[in-house]
Design an enzyme around this catalytic site. Structure first.
Site, PDB file in Angstrom:
ATOM      1  N   GLU A 199       1.536   0.257  -4.913  1.00 56.86           N
ATOM      2  CA  GLU A 199       1.023   1.515  -5.447  1.00 56.86           C
ATOM      3  C   GLU A 199       2.171   2.524  -5.530  1.00 56.86           C
ATOM      4  O   GLU A 199       2.708   2.916  -4.494  1.00 56.86           O
ATOM      5  CB  GLU A 199      -0.054   2.079  -4.527  1.00 56.86           C
TER       6      GLU A 199
ATOM      7  N   ASP B 191       0.840  -1.187   0.000  1.00 62.07           N
ATOM      8  CA  ASP B 191       0.000   0.000   0.000  1.00 62.07           C
ATOM      9  C   ASP B 191       0.884   1.248   0.000  1.00 62.07           C
ATOM     10  O   ASP B 191       1.883   1.309   0.732  1.00 62.07           O
ATOM     11  CB  ASP B 191      -0.877  -0.024   1.253  1.00 62.07           C
TER      12      ASP B 191
END
Length: 650
Positions: A364, A333
């Site tokens: 990400e 994340d």
């Protein structure tokens, strides 16, 4: 000391010399005849270990810990203390602090006390022999949340297990228990995906584990990094149960042919008042020049991954989940808040231990805002992709937004739903943005996660509903949305890169236009297995594309040379695109030596001239299983409005 003074203290070279501990035995380790507790807290004046028989309540037995070298406090307690709960009392700068163990492997309800764990006692039957299924020729990742997966009545299965690790692990479940329509793992086997990405299963702080079956949050709120979440277990009050049941889920997924990816959040903690902060104030967090906490995560704090003990903590945590829980990969994340050196080190170490490419690492490549990383460190942002190992992947928002429209502008359309000006970007997506002639410049398709939707932002169906604006609710199976969804799926499965999609995308999953449903009720978030069968024609279209994709090595290639297999990329006219693929090289197994792929986003039927020779139609606007009994075409191929065609030459 103020936060700014702590920052200055940690950045002093003398601190680095005196306090970097390189052992891998922090936490509670059961040894020969005793249990040794070690805590890294160089800032502490003293540390006391408190032992408890239960995970909450009761009076603890206090044991003074001895200061050792490199900022470590230690205490050896006779006996195997498996199942004993504990925490620490620290005195730092004259202030008393209570903290659970940031290095703990087990915890009580809501993670407020740590638990000593004899890990072999937590292995379910057969776990010692568990291993991942053999790698296939392609990576197709299906993102799922443990609670959403089996919570709805339509899942069937045992009611008492719904929304749990063991609920997701059930086999043989059918729609409302009808014995006819598979749900759960049997459904996924039929669909053909290869990897299951579990949304957070570490212990997160946003759900009260006492809250019952309705308590829900996505879980991007880390509390105990190396402990499973208790709300998914059958008994959150017993710290051993959550460990055993998560292992059982991984074992069952492996047994059913899926590799397992763990969604991890090392960029921030649930609150700044974390166990890391309580034991070593401000060391694990980035600060602005004035000492205030940075907030590139938009969650109130950023983890300082570039500091040595912090990077060691993250890397050792990844290795722990890999070894102890048999995880096959990690989705990071807000990877853009972590540093390139750490990400490359994690990938290299996993490659060295398990074999190159055996364990997936991707994330990400962005952050919510800037974060003041230490000088000389490079953030793992998309713009720095060239610095990352060729096997560290990133979610490609370029492809996502080109296909369906900007993720934050809900009414902005993309290629499949009426937007204009996306032709070149779609053709760049086909080669996973490899090479230096585009704005991403990936080294190889192994660096690109090609996807259309994920847990956050609008589902693909909802985005199409909002942009195409048919009259009525989100539930209705509109023909124009189905056509755009099928075109999007055809693009997804004919682009290079690692392929990823949100659970339920294949049957038009809706969250009624809610962008981020992280704390919305389960009634909105749950997987609606009834909708899966109501919209089974769309699901079958995905299934056929997945099965076809596995037969197309020219698209599955993840090497730096993969882009050379795509040639004659053409904009036939605005919204009408084609390209050819060198599909079969020596040693590769496929019926078709060349592919011809066409995308038509126009609202009119279009004819496209085929390359010379005879081609077989493998998939068209309605049927992705034509490859089973293909018919030959030559001259031209006709495409209805908003559709795709995949053809192959033997």
């Amino acid at each position: 000391m103020t936060a700014a003074e702590w920052k200055e203290y940690y950045e002093n070279p003398l601190f680095q010399t005196q306090n970097i501990y390189k052992g891998n035995d922090l936490g509670a380790v059961i040894g020969d005849g005793n249990t040794v507790f070690k805590l890294w807290s160089p800032a502490a004046d003293s540390v006391t270990l408190n032992l408890y028989p239960e995970g909450e309540g009761g009076k603890g037995k206090a044991i003074s810990m001895e200061r050792k070298e490199k900022g470590v406090f230690s205490a050896a307690v006779p006996g195997n203390l498996h199942g004993t709960y504990y925490d620490y009392s620290l005195v730092i700068q004259g202030q008393k602090v209570r903290s659970a163990d940031p290095y703990a492997r087990g915890a009580g309800v809501n993670g407020q006390r740590s638990m000593v764990v004899d890990l072999r006692k937590t292995d379910p039957k057969g776990f010692s022999d568990d291993k991942a299924p053999e790698r296939t020729g392609e990576i197709i990742i299906y993102e799922a949340n443990v609670k959403e997966f089996s919570w709805d009545d339509s899942f069937g299965g045992k009611e008492e297990l719904r929304g749990t690790y063991l609920g997701m692990a059930q086999e043989g479940t059918t729609l409302y228990g009808d014995g006819i329509h598979p749900t759960g793992l049997d459904y996924l086997k039929n669909l053909g995906v290869t990897h299951i990405q579990l949304m957070p299963v570490y212990d997160f702080g946003s759900v009260d584990e006492r809250g019952g079956k309705e308590a829900f949050n996505w879980g991007y709120d880390p509390l105990n990094y190396n402990v499973p979440e208790g709300s998914y277990s059958s008994n959150p009050f017993d710290g051993e149960v959550r460990i055993r049941e998560l292992k059982e889920l991984v074992r069952r997924l492996h047994e059913n042919g899926f590799r397992v990816i763990m969604d991890v959040v090392y960029n921030h903690t649930y609150t700044l008042d974390s166990w890391l902060q309580r034991t070593v104030p401000w060391y694990f967090y980035r600060q602005e020049a004035d000492g205030t906490p940075s907030n590139g995560s938009d969650c109130g704090n950023d983890i300082a991954s570039e500091r040595e003990m912090c990077s060691r903590y993250i890397k050792e945590s990844v290795l722990y989940w890999t070894k102890e829980y048999h995880m096959d990969g990690f989705r990071f994340d807000l990877m853009g808040l972590l540093d390139v050196e750490l990400m490359n080190d994690i990938q290299r170490t996993l490659d060295e231990i398990y074999g190159k490419g055996e364990k997936l690492v991707y994330g990400e490549p962005w952050a919510a805002a800037d974060s003041p990383m230490a000088q000389g460190s490079i953030p793992a942002l998309k713009k720095n992709l060239r610095y990352l190992d060729e096997n560290v992947g990133m979610f490609c928002d370029n492809t996502r937004d080109s296909v369906k429209g900007h993720v934050f502008e809900e009414e902005e359309a993309g290629f499949i739903n009426g937007g204009e000006g996306f032709d070149r970007a779609i053709l760049d997506s086909v080669t996973a943005w490899c090479g230096e002639d585009n704005e991403v410049g990936a080294k190889a398709p192994s660096q690109i996660v090609t996807y259309l939707s994920a847990h956050d932002n609008l589902t693909l169906w909802d985005k199409l509903k909002i942009t195409l604006k048919p009259e009525g609710d989100f539930e209705t199976l509109y023909p124009e949305i189905l056509a755009a969804n099928r075109l999007g799926a055809a693009i997804l499965f004919t682009c290079q890169g690692m392929l990823f999609f949100l659970s339920g995308e294949e049957f038009g999953r809706t969250k009624e236009g809610i962008h981020d449903s992280f704390c919305s009720p389960l009634s909105l978030n749950r997987l609606d297995w009834e909708r899966a069968y109501r919209n089974r024609n769309l699901m079958e279209y995905y299934r056929g594309l997945i099965a076809l994709r596995k037969q197309l090595p020219g698209l599955c290639d993840k090497t730096e040379q993969a882009k050379e297999r795509i040639f004659e990329k053409k904009i036939e006219k605005e919204g009408l695109l084609s390209f050819r693929v060198k599909n079969r090289r020596e040693g590769e197994n496929s019926h078709w030596r060349e592919l011809f792929v066409v995308y038509n986003s126009r609202k009119t039927t279009e004819s496209v001239r085929l390359p010379e020779g005879s081609f077989e139609l493998l998939a068209d606007a309605e049927n992705s299983f034509l490859w089973k009994s293909p018919w030959e075409l030559s001259g031209t191929v006709e495409l209805p409005p908003v559709s795709a065609a995949v053809l192959g030459k033997r």
